[in-house]
Write an enzyme that holds these catalytic residues in place. Structure first.
Site, PDB file in Angstrom:
ATOM      1  N   THR A 219       1.010  -0.938   0.032  1.00 21.60           N
ATOM      2  CA  THR A 219       0.087   0.098   0.012  1.00 21.60           C
ATOM      3  C   THR A 219       0.888   1.251   0.148  1.00 21.60           C
ATOM      4  O   THR A 219       1.956   1.095   0.492  1.00 21.60           O
ATOM      5  CB  THR A 219      -0.886  -0.118   1.284  1.00 21.60           C
ATOM      6  OG1 THR A 219      -1.664  -0.976   1.129  1.00 21.60           O
ATOM      7  CG2 THR A 219      -1.482   1.339   1.529  1.00 21.60           C
ATOM      8  N   GLY A 271      -0.802  -2.073   6.737  1.00 20.33           N
ATOM      9  CA  GLY A 271      -0.782  -3.022   7.408  1.00 20.33           C
ATOM     10  C   GLY A 271      -2.086  -4.016   7.293  1.00 20.33           C
ATOM     11  O   GLY A 271      -2.790  -3.655   6.389  1.00 20.33           O
TER      12      GLY A 271
END
Ligand code: ASP
Length: 355
Positions: A219, A271
């Site tokens: 990401t 995460g």
């Protein structure tokens, strides 16, 4: 580029930015920018020199794009968007082109942006046709009366406001497809057909620039402070490999993976999104700054190393405050990251043992 001085250092690129002319005109604030490209099990032992060099060069290119915007007096929103668009086009990262695949063989993209000056925000989830989801998130904020759009409606809105639409195969990369196949086999789930428009399967596995896959995200996120003293945050992702049932992570959820307020700080996370949602990680970091008066690094560490770890969650955050404080914190072995402030030195890190 004004005042670009290459100092160089093993493993960390050091540069000084912002010339005397720029500083003479500068109003109240020194600009600053922090970027991440995902956190996870990213270790020297499993990273080839070529892959590592490619990541460092990509982080540098992306942060410099945002820094240029800030250095010529542009807004933190423009800087965040400029850096993230570059990362979305870079197949090394799990955002835009290079995004991971859902279990049904599609790339479903999520993104959010938030403006710390106004507390306005825009977010999109499960976009499949819009080349730059971060620009769509911004358009939701600026051109609709809503904060979050999802699925086909979000792509339709993108087309309506003139954002570039692409065939879903634009986002395809062989590396992410192979990851999906491996993950589905591991979970004993059916493997969908290769997406229409994808290149034919290679005769042998693609080894070039093949980063380690295990528990690694990718990401991307950027937080920035402009010369006017305004901060902004943005995050863009393909989510998690083999996600099912329309799963949406933290990245597009304001307060979880993305948050910005001039009253406290701007944060972008990476995460396992489920933990970040449950802990409202981004907003909690800012709340600790705002209500407890914590320093930014202390607040980020409190949330990542105490709250996230207590739930056995994994990941990291980057953060910036209107007074120029910059922070990053992660509890994974590594996080792709970079930061730079006006007149300062560019820091690029990958592993946990780098500053
Ligand atoms: N946080 C993202 C999600 O859960 C994944 C990532 O950071 O790579 O969707």
């Amino acid at each position: 580029m004004r005042g670009l001085v290459l100092l160089g250092c093993a493993g960390i690129a050091l540069m000084t930015w912002g010339g005397a002319a720029a500083r003479a005109q500068k109003p109240d604030h020194h600009w600053a920018i922090v970027l991440h490209g995902g956190a996870g099990v990213i270790e020297r032992a499993t990273m080839s020199p070529a892959t590592e060099a490619a990541y460092r060069a990509s982080l540098k290119e992306a942060i410099e794009a945002g820094a240029q915007v800030l250095d010529r007096g542009g807004s933190s929103m423009d800087a965040v968007e400029a850096s993230i668009r570059i990362l979305e086009d870079n197949p090394l990262f799990n955002a835009g082109r290079g995004a991971v695949f859902a279990a049904d063989g599609k790339n479903e993209l999520d993104a959010a942006m938030m403006d710390g000056a106004t507390l306005k925000a825009g977010a999109v989830a499960e976009v499949t046709r819009t080349r730059h989801p971060i620009s769509l998130a911004r358009a939701v904020m600026e051109k609709s009366q809503h904060v979050m759009l999802a699925g086909e409606g979000a792509d339709a809105f993108a087309a309506q406001v003139g954002l570039e639409q692409v065939d879903p195969s634009f986002f395809f990369t062989e590396r992410r497809w192979q990851s999906l196949v491996r993950e589905l086999k591991r979970e004993g789930l059916p493997i969908p057909p290769r997406p229409a428009g994808a290149p034919p399967a290679p005769a042998k596995p693609v080894a070039e620039l093949e980063p380690p896959e295990a528990h690694k995200y990718g990401t991307v996120g950027v937080v920035a402070l402009d010369r006017q003293g305004n901060i902004a945050a943005g995050t863009s992702t393909g989510g998690l490999t083999a996600k099912r049932w329309g799963r949406v992570g933290d990245s597009p959820i304001i307060g979880a993976g993305t948050y910005a307020s001039n009253q406290s700080c701007a944060v972008s996370g990476t995460g396992t999104g489920e933990y970040f949602i449950r802990l409202t990680v981004a907003r909690t970091v800012c709340a600790l700054v705002q209500y407890k008066g914590m320093r930014l690094q202390e607040a980020a560490d409190e949330v990542i190393h105490k709250e996230l770890e207590a739930l056995h969650g994994d990941g990291g955050v980057i953060a910036i405050a209107p007074d120029g404080q910059m922070a990053w914190s992660f509890n994974t072995p590594g996080m792709y990251r970079a930061r730079l402030q006006e007149g300062g030195k560019l820091e690029i890190g990958i592993y946990g043992d780098e500053p």
